[in-house]
Every structure is written in structure tokens, then in C-alpha cells.
Motif scaffolding. Structure first.
Motif, PDB file in Angstrom:
ATOM      1  N   ARG A 150       0.368  -6.814  99.145  1.00 32.08           N
ATOM      2  CA  ARG A 150       0.694  -5.935  98.026  1.00 32.08           C
ATOM      3  C   ARG A 150       1.822  -4.965  98.364  1.00 32.08           C
ATOM      4  N   HIS A 151       1.927  -4.608  99.643  1.00 32.11           N
ATOM      5  CA  HIS A 151       2.955  -3.607  99.935  1.00 32.11           C
ATOM      6  C   HIS A 151       3.739  -3.858 101.207  1.00 32.11           C
ATOM      7  N   ARG A 202       2.362  -6.417 112.750  1.00 33.92           N
ATOM      8  CA  ARG A 202       1.897  -6.397 114.138  1.00 33.92           C
ATOM      9  C   ARG A 202       0.376  -6.535 114.232  1.00 33.92           C
ATOM     10  N   ALA A 203      -0.299  -5.894 113.308  1.00 35.00           N
ATOM     11  CA  ALA A 203      -1.756  -5.946 113.333  1.00 35.00           C
ATOM     12  C   ALA A 203      -2.225  -7.372 113.069  1.00 35.00           C
ATOM     13  N   ASP A 205      -0.615  -7.029 104.480  1.00 37.42           N
ATOM     14  CA  ASP A 205      -1.084  -6.849 103.100  1.00 37.42           C
ATOM     15  C   ASP A 205       0.006  -7.265 102.119  1.00 37.42           C
ATOM     16  N   ALA A 214       5.108   2.418 104.483  1.00 39.25           N
ATOM     17  CA  ALA A 214       4.714   3.769 104.867  1.00 39.25           C
ATOM     18  C   ALA A 214       5.956   4.612 105.131  1.00 39.25           C
ATOM     19  N   ALA A 239      -6.916 -12.381 105.570  1.00 40.22           N
ATOM     20  CA  ALA A 239      -7.307 -11.106 106.172  1.00 40.22           C
ATOM     21  C   ALA A 239      -6.064 -10.228 106.193  1.00 40.22           C
ATOM     22  N   ALA A 240      -6.081  -9.205 105.327  1.00 39.36           N
ATOM     23  CA  ALA A 240      -4.863  -8.405 105.168  1.00 39.36           C
ATOM     24  C   ALA A 240      -4.827  -7.255 106.168  1.00 39.36           C
ATOM     25  N   SER A 241      -3.692  -7.106 106.828  1.00 44.76           N
ATOM     26  CA  SER A 241      -3.534  -6.015 107.801  1.00 44.76           C
ATOM     27  C   SER A 241      -2.536  -4.998 107.267  1.00 44.76           C
ATOM     28  N   ASN A 242      -2.488  -3.890 107.981  1.00 43.19           N
ATOM     29  CA  ASN A 242      -1.607  -2.810 107.582  1.00 43.19           C
ATOM     30  C   ASN A 242      -0.152  -3.111 107.803  1.00 43.19           C
ATOM     31  N   ASN A 243       0.094  -3.902 108.818  1.00 42.98           N
ATOM     32  CA  ASN A 243       1.471  -4.307 109.053  1.00 42.98           C
ATOM     33  C   ASN A 243       1.464  -5.610 109.812  1.00 42.98           C
ATOM     34  N   ALA A 262      -1.864  -9.229 116.217  1.00 40.57           N
ATOM     35  CA  ALA A 262      -2.903  -8.867 117.183  1.00 40.57           C
ATOM     36  C   ALA A 262      -4.193  -9.638 116.920  1.00 40.57           C
ATOM     37  N   LEU A 263      -4.470  -9.903 115.654  1.00 40.59           N
ATOM     38  CA  LEU A 263      -5.707 -10.615 115.327  1.00 40.59           C
ATOM     39  C   LEU A 263      -5.696 -12.030 115.926  1.00 40.59           C
TER      40      LEU A 263
END
Ligand SMILES: Nc1ncnc2c1ncn2[C@@H]1O[C@H](COP(=O)(O)OP(=O)(O)OP(=O)(O)O)[C@@H](O)[C@H]1O
Ligand SMILES: Nc1ncnc2c1ncn2[C@@H]1O[C@H](COP(=O)(O)OP(=O)(O)OP(=O)(O)O)[C@@H](O)[C@H]1O
Ligand code: MOO
Ligand SMILES: [Mg+2]
Ligand SMILES: [Mg+2]
Lengths: 357, 231, 227, 357, 227
Positions: B117-118, B149-150, B115, B39, B143-147, B153-154
């Protein structure tokens, strides 16, 4: 002068008005519900656009289907009083009154406020007014725009009887003082009698009849109402000097022919309109003596018509005006009444109320 | 003067401390903008007012260099990190190469990961799992997260039993336990390149400070490997 | 025309949004009715709570959902134990997130419709022997139908677009929780995948415009039926 | 029997009703706008909760402030017809009619539909009905709930005159056939005359007067209306055999004393109510001959009251009933009328319309 | 009571949301009026376009904004050149993102109010000599005041919670674009910073409940004034 020549299709209902209306006085527009009265004046006001034809008022063209001309409502200089007052809820009474009033005319406010008796209401909001008060404000608001014509669409219809009575005098005052023509829509005979000079009867989206009130009153166009409310005659009379002894007022139909009315508020020499219900007129061969009836006048039978329910309508010529008497068939047969004969018409003075013109 | 530092999310606790330290010594105002490297890279390329950009991998750094006319030499490798597997509870001896071990640990649940992919952490993770020969089994259990840290958190919340994160993240969180460290050769070397984008004196000063003694102390506290300054 | 991948995301989005709307509708109607017609202590509070998901960033909402509904969460644990219901990483979780985020919009629309129902009609029904409950489902409810429809469409649209709460709560799992927005996001962030993202974007737009138009058509039909 | 003993503060307006109403027949509730009529029947229906007191109907307690008892509206078995029909817009006419109708009573539908002449409307929606049709459906809907009491709040007020005329016969039919008491709110004299047995006059939130219509008619409580619409007398009479020759009907006030009415639809032996406007009665010292007036009856003057506007109200005893004649002061002076004297009262047969009870 | 950091985020959120609402209000009123009162070709389309930000995931909205308004963007370049206006990565950009995302909610509320304005009053004003423009601002506009208020509060609340579009469009720059939700997000993402996140969450909730209550109070006052 208002010239109408317009047609319009509204749903199932085809409207087609052709008429010329006078440029002054109160013009009644009369007709059953759904006959197109509101649509007619909405077209005059510019709130409905006719499909074709033209509307011209005092030389100015409001609408011309051929030329594609259609003056916006706000540029027609027309005051419109709606059945529902349509006051602006977020303005005070004063705010409503001055809404359409040009700055330089605002000094007329006090005059109109006084005319309508709404001085004590000026700072209230419409929610705090009774139905009659609302309607008075709506009238004032329309008057203050300095219109060149006034349209009133059953301004009393939404009010109960006492409120109607309360408002009628204000309307009469306005009708009398007005310099501009007033189109007054109603289906109340009472209002017609009190206010109207010229009458337009509308039926099925067309002009069924037009003329002075007295002319139209006895025409077939009025038959449906005469049936509903009882047949009556309209007489024109002139007020004579009130009798000082008993306080009654003679209304002269012709020299040497007058009727006594118990109406006391009429000024001498005034023209008045008398509505005489046919049921209130009794006939007599001889002149009765010692009765309480004040009006015993000789008249000539011009027509006898047998009605339903064993009743008879007798038309009489009274000083060249028509007066009708509705009596029982039995009485007619017993009295052997014939066309051309002279009889006495008996009318209680108390039933004669003149309406000043 | 103000210096805006756009840095990968995984750096934020350590960088925050470095900045505090730096601000005690200098008048400059350092503003830390943290987020996924991807991002941030996109924002920097679109003209975000970044003075310094730190990516969690080389690829996003390259993306920025490609999209801005900045001299490649202004970018230098700064930090190194390791990829680990964390769980919410203490467990022992997890064999990351064993499909059975993964299946036993996950059962019906998912492996939390950034994630692939990116997000750099996800990209490394996918490389590691592929190299270890378990990716094809796990691909539909991710389970893909945005970054990163997320993803952490899971596991912290018990939503997922396992997550692939950086070692630094694992150590920053008291709620997770490191099960295994992925072999260094199972993925591209995890390198955080730092890029000096602006010409201001303050920016250069803080950029230099990244290799300072004070910074190095903090970084090693957080278990980052630090690459020596090249020029 | 659409790739498998797109079909998947589309189908999932439809499923998640529909279930979110359908499941929250009864609660939404109830809450809207209570807010519109009842006076009670704490009404302002309830109103505020209902609006919360509107005000909170979806990521925070998703995080709170995670706290509540994850396996160790306050609600997640009992739900799992007693009903075998698990929201974590499942499309049900995505639906829950969508429902929560869209809830305030749904309630607002329906509430407004309830407020416009003439209480005189409800009174009339009472005098005709109807219990308050019968009045509710024979009079009030049918009369708010347009409002319910509006609320549903709004909630459906909002659900279709839901991203932050979903990815935080149930992550981005293809076929399970990867709805259109999540797929779009992945593509946007992947260099060179802009055209895939654009395709998904168009699918989402077409879908929601269809929903809007459908609701308008339903409303018009409902209105015409009565003339 | 309906026992009311309730008080309620509504904004500025304090309501306090104490009365017992009969458990059958049509009970008129009459009063000016704002006097509390609607509030009264809303309390009976349970739509407004009184502050204190009690309401008991046919042995059942609807409300008791002391015991904290308040029966829900739907459990009072009361049919309520509102001024605005309040039809459910999303049900057809049939759906509206059957809304409150118990399953086992649905066969009554056809009966009610026929009674109200709404068979052709059954599949329409309320939007497609005229005002009068709406109101008929609303009445049918209330009837079909099999109520034990019917409340009607000015059911005709929102209609225009022709619609009123159209609906009145239906109401009369219902009033006549009804086994249950009907509370009928109105401020129209016409409706009272046609429908009501017992009358409750409400004024300022209190019962001003209660009794049979005839009793209350001449009481001071009615004065405001008598002034507005003209004084009249109410006579009770029995219908005699119609005269075959001329089709008029004699209405007997006493043996040997009858008035001729042109109403032909009355069945012999029926009790009827005659409203005679005081303005329609003329007086004569001698018995006039050869006039069209069919009713010339001897009566004794019991009272002479001078009114405003040079008018006089003469009360007469006619076969033990009171009949009033309003004449001019002038006539009274000329005829030298005195209390106790016998005179002839003259009434046109055509102005006498009996209303069957 | 509040730390500097929290004050900053709070003040920024207030500024961004207020500006977003204030700046979009005139457009919102205009669009709402057009949708409520006018019939024209493409009305359904306009309606759909207005609803788009509701349907699109905010992240996508933010991405599209970035494409349009970035320094090289189709709109960003001319705006920068001619007016010196730069939205990218500034609080103005955050306000723009918030405005766009909240726009459909604002328009819906105001539109509904316009639809409820009795056209008879507007006709009456015309016959009193008022031009359509005067009718609009003396009659229609004051009468939709409650709807405008509702739309503003709704938009304000939605702006306060706006996250996805903001972070994508203007990044998460403390003091510049780090509004409450973005700050919250940062804390959530930082291990061990849950309590800071919770504090911010409470601030956001209090703020928006205050706005809701204030609007209710304003409405009530407006109503009482007229009696
Ligand atoms: N917008 C419309 N669409 C279709 N039909 C209409 C419309 N407006 C009026 N009509 C029909 O045109 C006819 C005339 O209506 P209008 O309101 O002018 O009658 P009116 O004489 O004013 O009646 P009332 O005394 O009830 O006010 C009616 O049959 C009505 O149903
Ligand atoms: N909810 C209320 N709050 C305050 N005052 C009220 C309320 N309802 C009625 N009133 C007042 O109580 C009085 C009685 O009202 P009600 O409607 O019973 O009169 P009504 O006799 O039915 O009049 P109408 O003939 O106009 O129908 C009126 O003065 C009215 O203003
Ligand atoms: O620190 Mo990252 O960019 O989330 O891998
Ligand atoms: Mg009309
Ligand atoms: Mg009433």
C-alpha cells in the motif's frame, strides 16, 4: 472557652454535641468505644467537617455551618496528640519536634526536650524508638507548635502497662504547667483521676454528662464503669503536716476529721483527690482496738442499697462528703445497719493514695 | 558543513560507501538517514531537515514535491533497479507466471514483501504479480513488511520461503538466492529520483557527487543502473 | 458502524491480546511470586531478564523472536517438530510477541501485590496445616487478586498497542496478524488514508479505556464483597 | 511431654531455653516484653528455626539440630492463636474456621461455634467483626485443626478491657475441657490466675523459673510483677456447702479453718484458687466484734519485713499456707507485732474471689 | 572498546532518556498525586488519557506528535514562534517522544506510592500547622521517594527502548535523533550487520540493568538510613 454546637452523621452513627467547655485545665472526654470521642475532637481540630452547627474557641470561630465558614486545621492553632504517635518516619526526633515549630520559638526546644526526657533521642529516627518514647516525642511535637489548645486522643492506649506508668508523670507535669486547655480522651479511670479537672461523658454521639470530676464521678453516667471496675468514692482533702514518727500523712476532710495515707510525697496544704474503693471500706458498730487499721472514722449511714450477689452498698456521710462501703448482706443483717445510724468506717491507710491536683 | 541525506532503505549500503568516499575528498559531513521511502517522504514534508531526498519511486517523490514548495526541476532520476524473487535455498527454474509454481513453493507459507500500500518495493511487487496474473491467487499469502529490508530478513531467517525484493538487496545478502527476475515490463520502471532540497553549497556539491565517476563505480558494483544527469 | 476490515482487525486484536495475557499469566504469577518472596542467587539477574523486553526496542525483540522461533530457529524447530506448534506468520506468533513485550509490566504489578501480602497470614496458614503450595493458592493468590487484575489490564493494554515486535516477527497479514496497530500503521503511511487510521485509533482507545474501567469496576466489587 | 533444648541468636538477643513441660493442662509463659516469649513459641510452632538443640513433643521430634531434622510447621499438628487474630480477609468466618479442618472433622464445627458463641457470625467477613469476635474466630480456627498442642500468644493483649472480660470465660472453658496441652503467653497476672496450672517465667531469653502457679507465685522470679501490681498470696482451698441464709460460700483451707467468699457460682467440693492482696489483709490483736468483716481468722506471724515508704510486710501461717498482710510501720510498732505471735487476720469477704481450677 | 558510532548513540540515548525522565517527572508527580489523592469529576477520563500512550502503538503516538509539533503543527508553530522551541527532528523531540511514551509507567508507579502514604501522617502534619502545600513537599513527597525512584527507573528504561514514536516523530538522524534502538534498527535492516546490531543490543541491556541495580541500591540505602 470552647463552645460546641455541632452535628454530624457518620455512617450509621449520628453525632450531636452541644456544650461549653472551660478555657483552661484538663477536660476529660470519657466514653465507651464507638461513642464518638475521636470524632468529636477531630471536628474540633478540623480533620472532620461537621454537617452543621458551630465551633467557637476563645472568641474565634472555627466553624459555622450557616456562614459556610470552616477554618483549615493548620490555622486553628491546636496541638493534637494521636493514639498512634504518627511520627514522620523520614525525620529524626529533632526534625519531628521542630516540624510545626515557628523559627522564633525554636529555643523552646530544649525546655520541652527536658520536660519529656527525650534529650538522648534527638538524633534517632522514629523506627528506633519504643512505643512510649514515640508518644513522648509526639507530645513534644504538639507542644512546640505553641498551640492554644491541646487535644489528646487516648495518648496512652497503645502502650503496655509499664510504658503507661512511665508516661503518666510526663502528662501530669504538662497538665500542671499548661496555660492552655487540654482535651484528654480516655477510657481509663486511672488517667482521669490523675489528670482531669473537668469531665465530659460522651455516649452514643451525645454529651451524657458534664461537670467537675467529683460531680460526674457519682452520677449515673458513670455507672457502667463503676460496675466494671468496682464502685468507688472520690473525696477531696487537704494535705496536713506529715507525722514525723511514722511517716504517714494525714489528709484532712474537715477540721477534726482526717484520714491517714501512706503516700509520703505530698506537700502540706496541697489539695488532693482520694479514690476509695467501696470494697476497701469495712464498717464496725464499736470502735475496734488494737488493729492495724489506721483509719477508723465515725460516719453516718445515708443510704443502704442491696446489690446482686448478696451484697449491700452502704453510703456514708463523712464530713459532708460521700463515702461508700460495699459489704456482704450477711454482715449488714447481722449488724442490723439502718439509715441514719452512726457507725465506724474502717479503711487501711495503705489503701489510701492521694492524687495531687 | 553538514548535509543530511534522506534515502530509501534499499540504498543504504551503496550510499554509505559513496559517503565514505566523498568524505575522504571533502570536509563536508554527510549524514545518512535511511528508511522506507514513504516514512521519509512524510518526514520531509513535515519539515525534516533534509538537504537531499532519494525515494525508491516516483510517487513518494511527487508527494514531497506536492507538499513542499520546491521546484520540480530539482528532482532528477538517479538510479534504476530490478525486482527479483529470492529464496533461502538455491532452487532452479521458477516460473513466476505459474500459479502452480507459486503454490508448490509456498504451500502453507507466505510470500514476504514490503507493504504494497505504501512501500515502493511493495507497490512494484504488486504491479508485477498482477501483471503476471498471479496476484489474485497470492493476495492472501502476502506477509507485508514495513520496508524491503524487513522482507529480506524474513527469508534470511527462514521465516518465509520467498520474498520479493530489489536485485540490489538480493545481492547484498549472502543468505538468499535469486530465483527469478521479474520482467521489466511487469511493473513501472523502478526509478530512484533524487531531490536537492536545500540551497547550501555543500548540498549541491554532494548532489553533484552522486553522478561522479567514483559514485558510479560503487553503484554499479551494487548492481544499480545509473541514469545520466539531465542538467 | 464498523467496516468489515475494522471488525477483522478489532477481533484479531482482541484475540491476540487476550491469548497473550491468558497464556503469560501463569508464568507471570510464578515469576512475580519468586521475585517477591524468594531470595536466591541470581535474583537480580532474573529481574533484569524479565525487564529486558521493556528496555529493548520492540523491533529488536521481534527480531530476536524471529531468530528463536522461525522455522530454523533454536526453539522454532523443536516446537514445530514435536508439538506441531508454529508461531511464524500466525496470530499465535502475534500473541507471543505481545506476551513477551507486555510481560515486564504484568510481572511488576503482580510482584508488588505479592510483596504487600502480609507474611503473617501465610505463617498463620502454615500453622493451620497448610502446605506451602496450599498457602500459595488459598491465601497468597486470592490476596494478590487486585494486583493480578492490574497486571492483566496493563498487559492487555500494552498488547493492544504492540506494533514493532509484531510486524518484525510475524509481518502484517490481514486476518492473521494484522492487529489494530498494524492496520493503523498501514493507513497512516498510505497518503489520503488518514481518516481510516483515525477511526482505528479511536477503536483502539475505546477498547483499552473499556478494559481499564472494567478492571476498576472489578476491583471495587471485590472490595465491597467483603464488607 | 514437651522437651525443649534450644538456642537461637536473634539480632542482639540470645535465646537459650532448656526445659521439660507437662503434656497436659495450661502452661503459662510469663515474662516482660522482649524476654523471648513469642520467639519461644514460634520455635515450637516451627515458624522460627533454632540455631541448635532439639524440640521433642509427645515422642515426636520436631527439630534436631544435630540430625538436621526440622519438621515443617504444617506437620507439627499445633494450633496457634496469634495476638492479632490473623484471619484471612477473603474468607468468611465459616471459611476461616474450616480452613485447616480435615474434611472428616467438619462436624465438630457446630460444637466449636457453640463453645465460642460465634454462630451468628458465620457468614460475615473478618472486616465486619469486632476485635473480640475476631479473636474468638481465630481460637475456633485453631481448635478445629484438631491440634495436639495449642499455642496462644497473648490472645487478649490487643483487646480493650471490656473485650478482655468478654473473652476470658471462653478461654477458661477451653482450658477446662481441653485434652491437649496449652501454652499460654501473657504478661497479665489476671489471666494467669484464671487459666494457668503450670508457669514458666521467661527472662532475657532464658527460663527463669518453672513450677506450678502457686510455687512460682512467691518465687523471686515474680518479684518485678509483685512490686508493680502489689504483693499478694495465693491460697488453695476447697469449696464447702454454700450458706443458705446469706448466700456466702465457705472456702476451706483446712478442717476447721475456712474463709467466707461472696463468690456464689462455685460448686461444692471444687478446688479453688484464692488470690489475697496483702493490702486487703488487716491484723488485730483482739478479735473485733460487730464489724462487717466476715473473715477473722487466727494466724501465726512467720516473718516481718520492713518495706520502703514506712510499710511492713507481715507473713502469716494460716493452716499451713502463707498469707501476707501489708500494713503501715506505724501500726506494726503500735501493735508491737513479733514473729511467732498469734494475731487475727481480717479480710473482707467481698475481697475474696475464688477462681475454680 | 566502543566505536565512535556506538558512543554517539549511547551518549544520545542517555541524554534523551535522562531529559525525558527529568522533564516529565514534575508533571508525573503532580498527575500521580491528583489521581491518588483527589476525587473529582473526570478522574477516570484523566486516568485513561494518561494511559493512552501505553495503549496506542508508539508509531501512532509518534504520528500524533508529528501532527501536533511539526513546524506547521497546532503546538509546534506557537512554540517555535514564541519560545524558539523546536521539537521536530531534534533530540528534544526524541526526548519528548520518550517522555510521552514512558509517562503512563511513571505515573502508575508514583501513584501507587502516593496511595500508600498514610493519610494519618498528612493529617498530623496539618494539625502541626502545615499548609496543604507544605504537607505535600515535606511529608507526602519524601514518603513516596521509593515510588518516584521506581517510576523514574521504569520510565528511564522505557525511554531507552523507545523506538516507534521516535522514528516516526523525529526520524533516524545520526547524532541528532539516532538513539540506541534506532541505530540497532538500522543495523538489523542492513544485511550482514547483525554483529553491530548485537553489540548495540548488549550496550542497551547493560545500561538498563545498571539503572535497575542502581535504583535498588538507592532504595536499600534510603531504608537503612532510618534505622
Ligand atoms: N468515616 C466513618 N464512616 C462511618 N462511620 C464512622 C466513621 N468514622 C467513625 N464512624 C463511626 O462513628 C462512631 C464514633 O466513632 P469514634 O471513632 O469517634 O469513636 P470513639 O469514641 O473514638 O471510639 P474509640 O474509643 O474506639 O476510639 C463509631 O460507631 C464509628 O463506627
Ligand atoms: N527477627 C528478629 N531480629 C532481631 N531481633 C529480634 C527478632 N525477633 C525478635 N527479636 C528480639 O528478640 C527479643 C525477643 O523477642 P520476642 O518477640 O520473642 O519477645 P516477647 O517476649 O514475645 O515480647 P512481647 O511481650 O513484646 O511480645 C526481643 O529483644 C526482640 O527485639
Ligand atoms: O527502499 Mo524502500 O522505500 O523500502 O522500497
Ligand atoms: Mg477513638
Ligand atoms: Mg510477643
Amino acid at each position: 472557652m470552647l463552645s460546641l454546637k455541632i452535628s454530624k452523621q457518620l455512617g450509621q452513627c449520628a453525632l450531636d454535641f452541644h456544650c461549653d467547655l472551660p478555657g483552661h485545665g484538663v477536660i476529660g472526654v470519657f466514653g465507651v468505644s464507638g461513642s464518638g470521642k475521636t470524632s468529636l475532637i477531630n471536628m474540633i481540630a478540623g480533620l472532620i467537617t461537621p454537617d452543621s452547627g458551630s465551633i467557637t474557641f476563645a472568641g474565634q470561630c472555627f466553624f459555622d455551618g450557616n456562614k459556610g465558614l470552616n477554618l483549615a486545621p493548620e490555622r486553628r492553632r491546636i496541638g493534637y496528640v494521636f493514639q498512634d504517635a504518627r511520627l514522620f518516619p523520614h525525620y529524626t526526633v529533632q526534625g519531628n519536634l521542630l516540624y510545626g515549630c515557628p523559627k522564633e520559638e525554636q529555643d523552646k526546644l530544649s525546655e520541652v526536650v527536658e520536660l519529656l526526657g527525650i534529650a538522648h533521642l534527638l538524633s534517632r529516627f522514629p523506627e528506633q524508638l519504643s512505643g512510649g518514647e514515640k508518644q513522648r516525642v509526639a507530645i513534644g511535637r504538639a507542644l512546640l507548635t505553641q498551640p492554644e489548645m491541646l487535644l489528646m486522643d487516648e495518648p496512652l492506649a497503645a502502650l503496655d502497662q509499664p510504658r503507661k506508668q512511665e508516661l503518666l508523670p510526663y502528662l501530669k507535669r504538662i497538665a500542671k504547667r499548661s496555660q492552655i486547655p487540654i482535651l484528654y480522651v480516655t477510657h481509663q479511670q486511672q488517667e482521669l483521676l490523675q489528670l482531669v479537672d473537668e469531665l465530659l461523658v460522651v455516649s452514643d454521639g451525645q454529651v451524657a454528662c458534664q461537670g467537675t470530676l467529683e460531680e460526674v464521678w457519682n452520677s449515673p453516667a458513670m455507672l457502667p464503669w463503676q460496675q466494671a471496675e468496682g464502685v468507688s468514692s472520690l473525696l477531696l482533702a487537704k494535705v496536713m503536716q506529715q507525722d514525723e514518727r511514722h511517716g504517714m500523712t494525714p489528709l484532712s476532710l474537715a477540721p477534726e476529721c482526717h484520714l491517714w495515707s501512706s503516700e509520703v510525697s505530698l506537700a502540706p496544704e496541697q489539695q488532693v483527690r482520694l479514690k476509695v474503693a467501696a470494697k476497701d471500706v469495712a464498717l464496725s458498730r464499736s470502735k475496734p482496738e488494737g488493729t492495724s487499721m489506721r483509719n477508723i472514722v465515725a460516719a453516718t449511714i445515708t443510704d443502704i442499697e442491696v446489690l446482686a450477689q448478696q451484697q449491700v452498698m452502704v453510703s456514708l456521710n463523712l464530713a459532708e462528703q460521700v463515702i461508700k462501703a460495699q459489704i456482704t448482706l450477711w454482715a449488714q443483717q447481722e449488724m442490723k445497719l439502718q439509715v441514719g445510724e452512726q457507725v465506724y468506717a474502717l479503711i487501711k491507710g495503705i489503701n489510701l493514695q492521694g492524687v495531687a491536683l | 558543513a553538514s548535509v543530511k541525506v534522506f534515502a530509501a532503505a534499499s540504498l543504504s549500503p551503496a550510499l554509505q560507501q559513496i559517503i565514505e568516499r566523498y568524505e575522504q575528498l571533502h570536509d563536508d559531513d554527510i549524514v545518512l538517514v535511511s528508511g522506507a521511502s514513504s516514512a521519509l517522504a512524510r518526514q520531509v514534508s513535515q519539515g525534516a531537515p533534509a538537504d537531499i531526498y532519494v525515494s525508491a519511486n516516483q510517487a513518494w517523490m511527487q508527494y514531497v514535491l506536492d507538499n513542499t514548495a520546491i521546484n520540480t526541476a530539482k528532482s532528477q532520476p538517479w538510479l534504476g533497479n530490478q525486482l527479483v524473487l529470492v529464496a533461502s535455498g538455491p532452487q532452479q527454474g521458477f516460473d513466476v507466471t505459474s500459479v502452480q509454481a507459486w503454490q508448490a513453493a509456498l504451500q502453507q507459507d507466505y510470500l514476504a514483501m514490503a507493504d504494497s500500500r505504501h512501500v515502493p518495493a511493495g507497490i512494484y511487487g504488486k504491479q508485477a504479480l498482477s501483471a503476471l496474473g498471479v496476484w489474485s491467487e497470492l493476495a492472501h499469502k502476502i506477509a507485508a513488511s514495513n520496508n524491503v529490508r524487513a522482507a529480506l530478513a524474513l527469508v534470511e531467517r527462514g521465516a518465509a520461503p520467498l520474498a520479493v525484493v530489489y536485485q540490489t538487496d538480493a545481492e547484498a545478502s549472502a543468505k538468499v538466492h535469486t530465483l527469478a527476475v521479474f520482467p521489466k515490463d511487469s511493473h513501472d520502471p523502478i526509478i530512484y529520483p533524487a531531490l536537492l532540497l536545500s540551497e547550501t553549497r555543500a548540498s549541491a556539491r554532494f548532489y553533484d557527487f552522486l553522478w561522479s565517476q567514483q559514485a558510479l563505480a560503487t553503484l554499479s558494483q551494487h548492481s544499480f543502473e545509473v541514469f545520466p544527469r539531465v542538467n | 458502524m464498523l467496516t468489515d476490515y475494522e471488525w477483522q482487525a478489532l477481533a484479531l486484536s482482541l484475540k491476540v491480546s487476550s491469548v497473550a495475557v491468558a497464556a503469560s499469566l501463569p508464568v507471570g504469577i510464578l515469576v512475580a511470586w519468586v521475585l517477591a518472596k524468594k531470595e536466591f542467587w541470581g535474583k537480580s539477574l532474573l529481574n533484569s531478564v524479565v525487564h529486558l523486553p521493556l528496555v529493548l526496542p520492540p523491533v529488536v525483540t521481534g527480531y530476536l523472536l524471529l531468530l528463536l522461533f522461525s522455522r530454523n530457529g533454536m526453539l522454532g524447530q523443536p516446537l514445530q517438530q514435536w508439538f506441531g506448534l508454529s508461531f511464524a506468520f500466525s496470530w499465535q506468533g502475534a500473541a507471543l510477541a505481545a506476551a513477551v513485550v507486555a510481560f515486564p509490566l504484568m510481572v511488576r504489578a503482580i510482584r508488588q501485590a505479592f510483596e504487600n501480602v502480609d507474611p503473617k497470614l501465610e505463617q498463620a496458614a502454615r500453622t493451620l496445616g497448610a502446605s506451602p503450595f496450599k498457602v500459595f493458592y488459598t491465601i497468597s493468590l486470592p490476596l494478590v487478586y487486585p494486583g493480578i487484575l492490574a497486571g492483566m489490564v496493563l498487559a492487555f493494554a500494552r498488547s493492544l498497542g504492540e506494533f514493532g515486535a509484531t510486524i518484525t516477527f510475524v509481518s502484517n497479514i490481514p486476518e492473521q496478524t494484522q492487529t489494530l496497530p498494524l492496520a493503523m500503521f498501514s493507513f497512516i503511511e498510505t497518503p489520503g488514508a488518514e481518516s481510516e487510521a483515525a477511526r482505528l485509533c479511536i477503536i483502539a482507545i475505546v477498547l483499552s479505556i473499556t478494559a481499564l474501567l472494567a478492571s476498576e469496576w472489578l476491583l471495587r466489587r471485590n472490595h465491597q464483597e467483603r464488607r
